[in-house]
Design an enzyme around this catalytic site. Structure first.
Site, PDB file in Angstrom:
ATOM      1  N   GLU A   1       1.014  -1.185  -0.078  1.00 55.95           N
ATOM      2  CA  GLU A   1      -0.077   0.086  -0.117  1.00 55.95           C
ATOM      3  C   GLU A   1       0.781   1.433  -0.054  1.00 55.95           C
ATOM      4  O   GLU A   1       2.076   1.262   0.571  1.00 55.95           O
ATOM      5  CB  GLU A   1      -0.905  -0.026   1.156  1.00 55.95           C
ATOM      6  CG  GLU A   1      -2.042   1.060   1.397  1.00 55.95           C
ATOM      7  CD  GLU A   1      -2.702   1.124   2.621  1.00 55.95           C
ATOM      8  OE1 GLU A   1      -3.591   1.658   2.603  1.00 55.95           O
ATOM      9  OE2 GLU A   1      -2.010   0.905   3.680  1.00 55.95           O
TER      10      GLU A   1
ATOM     11  N   LYS B   1     -10.030   1.085  -1.701  1.00 58.32           N
ATOM     12  CA  LYS B   1     -10.205   0.657  -0.122  1.00 58.32           C
ATOM     13  C   LYS B   1     -11.436   1.292   0.564  1.00 58.32           C
ATOM     14  O   LYS B   1     -11.716   2.339   0.325  1.00 58.32           O
ATOM     15  CB  LYS B   1      -9.012   1.326   0.541  1.00 58.32           C
ATOM     16  CG  LYS B   1      -8.795   0.968   1.917  1.00 58.32           C
ATOM     17  CD  LYS B   1      -7.262   1.608   2.635  1.00 58.32           C
ATOM     18  CE  LYS B   1      -7.067   1.224   3.903  1.00 58.32           C
ATOM     19  NZ  LYS B   1      -5.910   1.802   4.484  1.00 58.32           N
TER      20      LYS B   1
ATOM     21  N   CYS C   1      -4.930  -3.384   3.817  1.00 61.36           N
ATOM     22  CA  CYS C   1      -4.200  -3.211   4.900  1.00 61.36           C
ATOM     23  C   CYS C   1      -5.639  -3.046   5.887  1.00 61.36           C
ATOM     24  O   CYS C   1      -6.070  -4.236   6.463  1.00 61.36           O
ATOM     25  CB  CYS C   1      -3.792  -1.734   4.947  1.00 61.36           C
ATOM     26  SG  CYS C   1      -2.933  -1.404   6.526  1.00 61.36           S
TER      27      CYS C   1
END
Length: 293
Positions: free
Chosen positions: A44, A118, A152
């Protein structure tokens, strides 16, 4: 179905041009190619490295990253075509209708680009960088099987991984970026939990190094790993391979989807099959269209 994946512990440091960034990316991909990898995962926010040099005498900010999108696409598309590998180019901040999104990108060998924004954002992403959370969730078909990309913080939400498994994903690629041990272990422990709950593989990696001139990227704590369910056909600790903490390196390991199918049917525990849909939602039914994905 078997395939080989490499994950890059990407070293962030100050550079002077996009060409330096490209050369570093190409170095890692060539290394993965030497190990005959089918997939390569970058972490990321790796493109925040592009903010480490000034442009026209001024320091860049997160709002400048979308200006590199075309170059980023050209770089990774070209490498994927040249090597014949599937490359998850970490995440890159893109702009759509005036909003910033932190987006994971899958570059196919035929030049196709797939994007997963995300879904869950950290306070820093929201309040300091003004990033907008993504709204859609999808899985991606490849010649090696069905995969998902969850970035993440996303991996810390069990519901999301339940959904992509119900949608057919056997492997979740999780690019991450954490600045200390606490954040790293939150993501890492969550990856292990998701493999046990859903009997899938998780391939994860993070940034290492430092960008002294880029806010919120001065500290990075990372390690790459390929994580499996904890059952007899797999390593006892559920770790197919892992890197050395905070070292500039790449790790490579093999994923055998047939082993996932075996443990789902006759493992020591069958966590996916034994879900109590009489007590909580049936994720497979939701994935078939009862929710807007």
């Amino acid at each position: 179905m078997k395939f080989r994946a490499s994950a890059v512990q990407y070293h962030l440091h100050t550079i002077n041009s996009f060409e330096e960034f490209a050369n570093q990316v190409i170095h890692y991909v060539k290394t993965a190619a030497e190990f005959d990898a089918d997939f390569v995962l970058f972490p990321e926010f790796l493109t925040t490295q592009l903010l480490s040099f000034p442009v026209d005498g001024r320091e860049q900010t997160i709002k400048d990253l979308p200006s590199y999108t075309d170059l980023y696409y050209q770089l990774f598309t070209g490498i994927a075509k040249q090597t014949g590998m599937h490359i998850i180019g970490g995440t890159h901040v893109i702009e759509k209708e005036g909003k910033l999104y932190n987006a994971a990108h899958l570059f196919y060998p035929d030049g196709t680009i797939a994007i997963q924004t995300k879904l869950h954002l950290t306070p820093t992403e929201v309040h300091e960088w003004g990033i907008t959370p993504g709204e859609g969730l999808q899985v991606f078909e490849t010649e090696k099987g069905t995969i998902a990309m969850l970035t993440c913080y996303d991996i810390e939400f069990p519901e999301v991984v339940r959904l992509v498994k119900a949608m057919g994903a056997d492997v979740v690629f999780c690019p991450s970026c954490t600045d200390d041990r606490h954040g790293f272990h939150r993501v890492r422990y969550s990856c292990h939990a998701r493999t046990i709950e859903n009997q899938v593989y998780v391939v994860t990696t993070g940034t290492i190094g430092s960008l002294p001139t880029v806010d919120f990227m001065r500290g990075n704590f990372g390690q790459a790993a390929i994580i499996s369910p904890n059952d007899v056909p797999f390593p006892p600790r559920g770790i197919v391979v892992e890197g050395e903490l905070n070292q500039d390196m790449i790790v490579t390991g093999d994923l055998d989807i047939s082993l996932l199918e075996k443990v789902r049917q006759s493992g020591s525990v069958t966590t996916w099959r034994d879900r109590r849909s009489d007590l909580y939602p049936d994720w497979e039914q939701l994935a078939r269209g009862s929710v807007n994905l």
